[in-house]
Design a protein around this motif. Structure first.
Motif, PDB file in Angstrom:
ATOM      1  N   ASN A   8      11.035   2.551  -3.107  1.00  0.00           N
ATOM      2  CA  ASN A   8       9.654   2.615  -2.619  1.00  0.00           C
ATOM      3  C   ASN A   8       8.721   1.929  -3.601  1.00  0.00           C
ATOM      4  N   ASP A  45       4.493   1.886  -4.842  1.00  0.00           N
ATOM      5  CA  ASP A  45       3.141   2.441  -4.782  1.00  0.00           C
ATOM      6  C   ASP A  45       2.243   1.511  -5.581  1.00  0.00           C
ATOM      7  N   ILE A  94      -5.549  -2.439   4.633  1.00  0.00           N
ATOM      8  CA  ILE A  94      -4.406  -1.771   4.000  1.00  0.00           C
ATOM      9  C   ILE A  94      -3.172  -1.776   4.904  1.00  0.00           C
ATOM     10  N   ARG A 114       0.499  -3.359   4.017  1.00  0.00           N
ATOM     11  CA  ARG A 114       1.745  -2.575   3.978  1.00  0.00           C
ATOM     12  C   ARG A 114       2.815  -3.232   4.842  1.00  0.00           C
ATOM     13  N   GLU A 115       2.419  -3.696   6.023  1.00  0.00           N
ATOM     14  CA  GLU A 115       3.384  -4.330   6.921  1.00  0.00           C
ATOM     15  C   GLU A 115       3.927  -5.620   6.312  1.00  0.00           C
ATOM     16  N   ALA A 142       6.104  -4.786   3.233  1.00  0.00           N
ATOM     17  CA  ALA A 142       7.380  -4.194   3.634  1.00  0.00           C
ATOM     18  C   ALA A 142       8.341  -5.284   4.090  1.00  0.00           C
ATOM     19  N   ALA A 180       7.453  -0.030   6.234  1.00  0.00           N
ATOM     20  CA  ALA A 180       6.098   0.269   5.770  1.00  0.00           C
ATOM     21  C   ALA A 180       6.009   1.700   5.239  1.00  0.00           C
ATOM     22  N   VAL A 194       6.169   1.802   1.547  1.00  0.00           N
ATOM     23  CA  VAL A 194       5.174   0.968   0.859  1.00  0.00           C
ATOM     24  C   VAL A 194       3.802   1.617   0.959  1.00  0.00           C
ATOM     25  N   ASN A 195       3.218   1.951  -0.174  1.00  0.00           N
ATOM     26  CA  ASN A 195       1.873   2.527  -0.186  1.00  0.00           C
ATOM     27  C   ASN A 195       0.932   1.609  -0.956  1.00  0.00           C
ATOM     28  N   VAL A 196      -0.228   1.336  -0.360  1.00  0.00           N
ATOM     29  CA  VAL A 196      -1.255   0.534  -1.033  1.00  0.00           C
ATOM     30  C   VAL A 196      -2.555   1.325  -1.007  1.00  0.00           C
TER      31      VAL A 196
END
Ligand SMILES: [Zn+2]
Length: 158
Positions: free
Chosen positions: A93, A95, A109, A113-114, A117, A124, A127-129
């Motif tokens: 993952n 972050d 955002i 993420r898309e 990913a 997604a 994946v954190n933004v």
């Protein structure tokens, strides 16, 4: 498992858009950089390289090398991901935090993420933004540029 951290910052210059997380965002300024100045992707590249103990983005893609002038940072990330695969690893993952007083990033955002990913060969959901300001303090707060931090976990490819 391997963990890595990356940080990057770029200064604003004349222009009409920025690219963050592989997403083009219209803005009254651009990013001064040898590449397209995608701070988030650069921080992610550094986190991935860091997790593999392979140095940093400057070592792999020197900013005095004309081959990388104006390059789409997604291409750099794709090259780093080849190293990840070659090491028998995949992204567990990610972050990340983007620090910008402007432009406002909240509405972008999901697209970041898309896109990330897809570039990271993951979903997604891994994946954190996050986007934050520094409440007008410091160089990002004064609108001099944008910074980004990223932390990534690499896990064995089964
Ligand atoms: Zn950079």
């Amino acid at each position: 498992m391997r963990i890595g951290h990356g940080f990057d910052a770029h200064r604003f210059c004349e222009g009409d858009h920025v690219v963050i997380g592989g997403v083009r965002i219209e803005h009254r300024q651009g990013m001064l950089a040898h590449s397209d100045g995608d701070v988030l992707i650069h921080a992610i590249c550094d986190a991935l390289l860091g997790a593999m103990a392979l140095g940093d983005i400057g070592k792999h893609f020197p900013d005095n090398d004309p081959a990388f002038k104006g390059i789409d940072s997604a291409v750099l990330l794709e090259r780093v991901m080849k190293e990840v695969a070659a090491a028998g690893l995949k992204v567990g993952n990610l972050d990340a935090t983007v620090i910008a007083q402007a432009p406002r990033l909240g509405s972008h955002i999901g697209a970041m993420r898309e896109r990330l990913a897809s570039l990271l060969n993951t979903s997604a959901g891994q994946v954190n933004v996050k986007a934050t300001t520094t409440e007008k303090m410091g160089y990002t707060g004064r609108g001099e540029g944008i910074a980004a931090h990223a932390v990534v976990l690499l896990v064995p490819e089964e």
